[in-house]
Scaffold this active site. Structure first.
Site, PDB file in Angstrom:
ATOM      1  N   VAL A  60       0.814  -1.227   0.000  1.00 10.56           N
ATOM      2  CA  VAL A  60       0.000   0.000   0.000  1.00 10.56           C
ATOM      3  C   VAL A  60       0.838   1.263   0.000  1.00 10.56           C
ATOM      4  CG1 VAL A  60      -2.007  -1.097   1.076  1.00 10.56           C
ATOM      5  CG2 VAL A  60      -0.259  -0.014   2.532  1.00 10.56           C
ATOM      6  N   SER A 137      -7.085   3.671  16.171  1.00 13.96           N
ATOM      7  CA  SER A 137      -6.694   3.006  17.411  1.00 13.96           C
ATOM      8  C   SER A 137      -7.007   3.928  18.587  1.00 13.96           C
ATOM      9  CB  SER A 137      -5.195   2.700  17.405  1.00 13.96           C
ATOM     10  OG  SER A 137      -4.746   2.348  18.704  1.00 13.96           O
ATOM     11  N   TYR A 150       3.324   5.876  16.800  1.00 13.67           N
ATOM     12  CA  TYR A 150       2.146   5.113  16.360  1.00 13.67           C
ATOM     13  C   TYR A 150       0.870   5.929  16.576  1.00 13.67           C
ATOM     14  CZ  TYR A 150      -1.521   1.557  16.420  1.00 13.67           C
ATOM     15  OH  TYR A 150      -2.675   0.849  16.195  1.00 13.67           O
ATOM     16  N   ALA A 151       0.757   6.549  17.742  1.00 14.60           N
ATOM     17  CA  ALA A 151      -0.431   7.349  18.043  1.00 14.60           C
ATOM     18  C   ALA A 151      -0.591   8.498  17.054  1.00 14.60           C
ATOM     19  CB  ALA A 151      -0.347   7.888  19.469  1.00 14.60           C
ATOM     20  N   ALA A 152       0.513   9.093  16.663  1.00 16.58           N
ATOM     21  CA  ALA A 152       0.453  10.204  15.708  1.00 16.58           C
ATOM     22  C   ALA A 152      -0.067   9.736  14.357  1.00 16.58           C
ATOM     23  CB  ALA A 152       1.836  10.827  15.549  1.00 16.58           C
ATOM     24  N   LYS A 154      -2.150   7.275  13.831  1.00 18.32           N
ATOM     25  CA  LYS A 154      -3.577   6.997  13.956  1.00 18.32           C
ATOM     26  C   LYS A 154      -4.377   8.283  14.192  1.00 18.32           C
ATOM     27  CE  LYS A 154      -3.520   2.630  13.156  1.00 18.32           C
ATOM     28  NZ  LYS A 154      -4.174   2.106  11.927  1.00 18.32           N
TER      29      LYS A 154
END
Length: 249
Positions: A60, A137, A150-152, A154
């Site tokens: 992707v 998430s 990771y949070a950024a 999402k």
């Protein structure tokens, strides 16, 4: 009559976990489902487990591969009614330990991959007045140590969801997202940390989840299917938390 009869869906990251459960659930409800996976090896295994799903392989993060996969779907099925942007990775690390490669890889798959696939599907979704379900998430809005990158990614997915919902409403395209909490997926077991440290971290997480356990891919996929249902016509721009109450704890 099944509400998905005659509908065509593409699910990315469909060879395991939440994506696999969503692809199977949509197919069982009458949709023609195309499952997108990232490699030939996972493609062969997924095809063996779920022969009723139509399987394609594409990275992707590579727009040319995404375009080729989408062209194959439209050539064979003639339409696209729904897109589930599930492909994603997570690598947890402190800010100090977050390497450039780790940061770029997460943004490339979680954000750019979501954008590329949606761009490739857009004309077909406008034609069908279809639907998009993005997978975010709880980390996007529940701050936790060692998850900032990771949070950024999402958080970006949730921003895209809301903006696209406004932008595409004029075409009748609905855009929503789910925000899963801790879920028992194959990816959880692959987190690169010693087993004892993993178990300790898992126990710490479970103590913060009001329902006291991790979710299953099937429980999460149920809400992807709900948001994607053609009968759900008056919902767009929403982020639905599927997290055992973690988001409000």
């Amino acid at each position: 009559m099944k509400s998905f009869d005659g509908s065509v869906f593409l699910v990315s990251g469909a060879s395991s976990g939440i994506g696999e459960a969503a692809a199977v659930s949509l197919q069982q409800r009458g949709a023609v489902v195309y499952g997108l996976t990232s490699s030939a090896s996972t493609l062969a295994s997924a095809r063996e487990r779920h022969p009723a799903v139509h399987w394609l392989s594409a990275d992707v993060t590579r727009r040319s591969e995404v375009d080729t996969a989408m062209a194959a779907v439209l050539s064979e099925a003639g339409r696209l009614d729904g897109l589930v942007n599930n492909a994603g990775i997570y690598t947890f690390a402190s800010l100090e330990a977050s390497s450039e490669e780790m940061m770029r890889r997460q943004f490339e798959i979680n954000v750019f991959g979501t954008v590329f696939l949606t761009q490739a599907a857009l004309t077909a979704l406008k034609d069908s007045r279809g639907t998009i379900v993005n997978v975010s998430s709880t980390s996007a809005h529940k701050a936790m140590p060692d998850q900032s990158i990771y949070a950024a990614t999402k958080g970006a997915v949730e921003s895209l969801t809301r903006a696209w919902a406004l932008e595409l409403a004029r075409y009748g395209v609905r855009v929503n997202a789910i925000s899963p909490g801790p879920t028992l997926t194959p990816g959880i077991a692959k987190i690169p940390m010693p087993r004892e440290m993993f178990e300790a971290a898992k126990e710490q997480i479970l103590q913060t989840v009001p329902l006291g356990r991790m979710g299953t891919p099937e429980e999460v996929a149920q809400w992807i299917v709900t948001l994607a249902d053609p009968a759900v016509t008056w919902l767009t721009g929403q982020i639905v938390g599927i997290d055992g109450g973690l988001g409000v704890s």
